[in-house]
Design a protein around this motif. Structure first.
Motif, PDB file in Angstrom:
ATOM      1  N   LEU A   1       0.363  12.458 -16.026  1.00 19.47           N
ATOM      2  CA  LEU A   1       0.750  11.563 -14.926  1.00 19.47           C
ATOM      3  C   LEU A   1       1.457  10.344 -15.503  1.00 19.47           C
ATOM      4  O   LEU A   1       0.819   9.436 -16.040  1.00 19.47           O
ATOM      5  CB  LEU A   1      -0.490  11.148 -14.123  1.00 19.47           C
ATOM      6  N   ASP A   2       2.765  10.313 -15.372  1.00 19.50           N
ATOM      7  CA  ASP A   2       3.553   9.250 -16.003  1.00 19.50           C
ATOM      8  C   ASP A   2       3.635   7.975 -15.177  1.00 19.50           C
ATOM      9  O   ASP A   2       4.006   6.924 -15.695  1.00 19.50           O
ATOM     10  CB  ASP A   2       4.981   9.754 -16.274  1.00 19.50           C
ATOM     11  N   GLN A   3       3.286   8.051 -13.883  1.00 18.55           N
ATOM     12  CA  GLN A   3       3.474   6.887 -13.007  1.00 18.55           C
ATOM     13  C   GLN A   3       2.277   5.951 -12.990  1.00 18.55           C
ATOM     14  O   GLN A   3       2.264   4.961 -12.258  1.00 18.55           O
ATOM     15  CB  GLN A   3       3.748   7.351 -11.566  1.00 18.55           C
ATOM     16  N   ILE A   4       1.243   6.256 -13.780  1.00 17.58           N
ATOM     17  CA  ILE A   4       0.022   5.454 -13.769  1.00 17.58           C
ATOM     18  C   ILE A   4      -0.554   5.425 -15.180  1.00 17.58           C
ATOM     19  O   ILE A   4      -0.463   6.411 -15.920  1.00 17.58           O
ATOM     20  CB  ILE A   4      -1.004   6.052 -12.759  1.00 17.58           C
ATOM     21  N   GLU A   5      -1.091   4.274 -15.580  1.00 19.67           N
ATOM     22  CA  GLU A   5      -1.677   4.175 -16.913  1.00 19.67           C
ATOM     23  C   GLU A   5      -2.994   4.942 -16.970  1.00 19.67           C
ATOM     24  O   GLU A   5      -3.737   5.023 -15.983  1.00 19.67           O
ATOM     25  CB  GLU A   5      -1.895   2.704 -17.287  1.00 19.67           C
ATOM     26  N   LYS A   6      -3.274   5.474 -18.147  1.00 19.25           N
ATOM     27  CA  LYS A   6      -4.412   6.376 -18.326  1.00 19.25           C
ATOM     28  C   LYS A   6      -5.460   5.758 -19.245  1.00 19.25           C
ATOM     29  O   LYS A   6      -5.184   5.469 -20.404  1.00 19.25           O
ATOM     30  CB  LYS A   6      -3.912   7.705 -18.912  1.00 19.25           C
ATOM     31  N   THR A   7      -6.657   5.534 -18.703  1.00 18.34           N
ATOM     32  CA  THR A   7      -7.785   5.115 -19.520  1.00 18.34           C
ATOM     33  C   THR A   7      -8.893   6.149 -19.356  1.00 18.34           C
ATOM     34  O   THR A   7      -8.822   7.014 -18.499  1.00 18.34           O
ATOM     35  CB  THR A   7      -8.303   3.722 -19.120  1.00 18.34           C
ATOM     36  N   PHE A   8      -9.903   6.061 -20.196  1.00 15.90           N
ATOM     37  CA  PHE A   8     -11.035   6.964 -20.031  1.00 15.90           C
ATOM     38  C   PHE A   8     -12.306   6.279 -20.503  1.00 15.90           C
ATOM     39  O   PHE A   8     -12.268   5.273 -21.212  1.00 15.90           O
ATOM     40  CB  PHE A   8     -10.815   8.280 -20.789  1.00 15.90           C
TER      41      PHE A   8
ATOM     42  N   GLU B   1      -1.861  11.614  -6.339  1.00 14.32           N
ATOM     43  CA  GLU B   1      -0.543  11.250  -5.805  1.00 14.32           C
ATOM     44  C   GLU B   1      -0.668  10.151  -4.760  1.00 14.32           C
ATOM     45  O   GLU B   1       0.133   9.208  -4.724  1.00 14.32           O
ATOM     46  CB  GLU B   1       0.126  12.485  -5.196  1.00 14.32           C
ATOM     47  N   LYS B   2      -1.689  10.245  -3.921  1.00 13.20           N
ATOM     48  CA  LYS B   2      -1.910   9.210  -2.909  1.00 13.20           C
ATOM     49  C   LYS B   2      -2.234   7.867  -3.563  1.00 13.20           C
ATOM     50  O   LYS B   2      -1.729   6.814  -3.143  1.00 13.20           O
ATOM     51  CB  LYS B   2      -3.046   9.626  -1.975  1.00 13.20           C
ATOM     52  N   LEU B   3      -3.071   7.895  -4.586  1.00 16.16           N
ATOM     53  CA  LEU B   3      -3.455   6.662  -5.269  1.00 16.16           C
ATOM     54  C   LEU B   3      -2.258   6.010  -5.955  1.00 16.16           C
ATOM     55  O   LEU B   3      -2.100   4.782  -5.916  1.00 16.16           O
ATOM     56  CB  LEU B   3      -4.559   6.959  -6.290  1.00 16.16           C
ATOM     57  N   ILE B   4      -1.423   6.822  -6.557  1.00 18.42           N
ATOM     58  CA  ILE B   4      -0.202   6.299  -7.187  1.00 18.42           C
ATOM     59  C   ILE B   4       0.695   5.653  -6.144  1.00 18.42           C
ATOM     60  O   ILE B   4       1.220   4.549  -6.333  1.00 18.42           O
ATOM     61  CB  ILE B   4       0.531   7.420  -7.946  1.00 18.42           C
ATOM     62  N   ASN B   5       0.856   6.315  -5.011  1.00 15.09           N
ATOM     63  CA  ASN B   5       1.709   5.794  -3.941  1.00 15.09           C
ATOM     64  C   ASN B   5       1.138   4.521  -3.314  1.00 15.09           C
ATOM     65  O   ASN B   5       1.894   3.719  -2.746  1.00 15.09           O
ATOM     66  CB  ASN B   5       1.916   6.860  -2.862  1.00 15.09           C
ATOM     67  N   LEU B   6      -0.170   4.337  -3.425  1.00 17.34           N
ATOM     68  CA  LEU B   6      -0.808   3.132  -2.891  1.00 17.34           C
ATOM     69  C   LEU B   6      -0.710   1.954  -3.861  1.00 17.34           C
ATOM     70  O   LEU B   6      -1.151   0.854  -3.539  1.00 17.34           O
ATOM     71  CB  LEU B   6      -2.274   3.414  -2.563  1.00 17.34           C
ATOM     72  N   GLY B   7      -0.146   2.193  -5.040  1.00 14.31           N
ATOM     73  CA  GLY B   7       0.126   1.094  -5.959  1.00 14.31           C
ATOM     74  C   GLY B   7      -0.899   0.853  -7.045  1.00 14.31           C
ATOM     75  O   GLY B   7      -0.893  -0.217  -7.682  1.00 14.31           O
ATOM     76  N   PHE B   8      -1.763   1.824  -7.302  1.00 15.24           N
ATOM     77  CA  PHE B   8      -2.732   1.634  -8.384  1.00 15.24           C
ATOM     78  C   PHE B   8      -2.026   1.668  -9.742  1.00 15.24           C
ATOM     79  O   PHE B   8      -1.118   2.456  -9.963  1.00 15.24           O
ATOM     80  CB  PHE B   8      -3.829   2.698  -8.316  1.00 15.24           C
ATOM     81  N   SER B   9      -2.496   0.802 -10.639  1.00 11.02           N
ATOM     82  CA  SER B   9      -1.865   0.633 -11.944  1.00 11.02           C
ATOM     83  C   SER B   9      -2.436   1.564 -13.003  1.00 11.02           C
ATOM     84  O   SER B   9      -1.728   1.969 -13.920  1.00 11.02           O
ATOM     85  CB  SER B   9      -2.044  -0.814 -12.429  1.00 11.02           C
ATOM     86  N   PHE B  10      -3.730   1.869 -12.887  1.00  8.80           N
ATOM     87  CA  PHE B  10      -4.372   2.724 -13.894  1.00  8.80           C
ATOM     88  C   PHE B  10      -5.560   3.443 -13.274  1.00  8.80           C
ATOM     89  O   PHE B  10      -6.100   3.020 -12.252  1.00  8.80           O
ATOM     90  CB  PHE B  10      -4.827   1.904 -15.108  1.00  8.80           C
ATOM     91  N   TYR B  11      -5.953   4.538 -13.909  1.00  8.38           N
ATOM     92  CA  TYR B  11      -7.198   5.194 -13.525  1.00  8.38           C
ATOM     93  C   TYR B  11      -8.160   5.168 -14.702  1.00  8.38           C
ATOM     94  O   TYR B  11      -7.761   5.073 -15.861  1.00  8.38           O
ATOM     95  CB  TYR B  11      -6.961   6.636 -13.048  1.00  8.38           C
ATOM     96  N   SER B  12      -9.448   5.252 -14.387  1.00 11.31           N
ATOM     97  CA  SER B  12     -10.488   5.320 -15.409  1.00 11.31           C
ATOM     98  C   SER B  12     -11.462   6.419 -15.017  1.00 11.31           C
ATOM     99  O   SER B  12     -11.914   6.478 -13.868  1.00 11.31           O
ATOM    100  CB  SER B  12     -11.226   3.991 -15.526  1.00 11.31           C
TER     101      SER B  12
END
Length: 217
Positions: A103-110, A79-90
């Protein structure tokens, strides 16, 4: 082809250097002991101000590795990372809790490792996945040159999944590897410490060389 840099440290000066050199995407880390850079990245709160500053100065996508193990991944941190403006996680698939797919507010990669069977990956777009990171080089081989065997593996992965494949610089990639990876169907190259080094000067030089190589495709 997209040019990504994985910063060896979460530092504004390094991000500014990457931006100046023409990178398309910046990726950072939290809660990770990072093999390639040799660095330990701590919790989100340690970097909040740095992340805000980078987000203010960079209009492109910002990515983050939110943890180095299943136990490191916390909903409060995400939640903190999303609020800080990150576009995607890996994150490696075997470190990824199923709730992260919601998590709909951030793009999902793996990411996958050399232990994964490429032919068993299959289609992943239905899970909301937007890209796959092919971290398939064994740790003891980090920093060695790219081989045709690697290219064949990347090509097989591209043919096996329904999302773009990005290749991290576990090998010591050179600019002449770009056309070969492009022909294999790779959609992005991510430069990490093995190629960029750890200084502003080395990062700028590496990104500039690969920027020129990608732009000449």
């Amino acid at each position: 082809m997209t040019l990504i840099v994985s910063l060896p440290e979460n530092r504004l000066d390094l991000a500014r250097t990457a931006i100046r050199a023409g990178v398309d995407v910046i990726k950072m880390h939290v809660n990770v002991d990072h093999r390639a850079s040799g660095n330990h990245f701590t919790e989100v709160d340690s970097y909040s101000e740095v992340f805000r500053s980078i987000r203010d100065e960079f209009s492109g996508p910002l990515g983050v590795v939110p943890g180095g193990s299943f136990e490191d991944i916390k909903q409060t941190e995400m939640e903190k990372l999303i609020n800080l403006g990150f576009s995607f996680y890996s994150i490696y698939a075997h470190h990824k809790p199923s709730w992260m797919l919601g998590l709909d507010q951030i793009e999902k990669t793996f990411a996958i490792t050399s232990d994964y069977q490429i032919e068993n990956i299959g289609n992943v777009k239905q899970f909301g996945i937007t890209a796959l990171e092919a971290s398939i080089v064994r740790g003891e081989e980090y920093g060695t040159p790219l081989t045709f065997k690697d290219v064949l593996a990347y090509s097989k992965l591209v043919q096996s999944v329904d999302v773009p494949v990005l290749v991290p610089s576990q090998r010591k990639l050179e600019s002449h590897d770009i056309p070969v990876l492009y022909r294999a169907g790779v959609k992005a190259v991510m430069l990490g410490a093995i190629v960029t080094g750890h200084t502003e000067e080395s990062i700028e030089k590496a990104i500039s060389i690969f920027r020129e190589g990608i732009d000449s495709l």
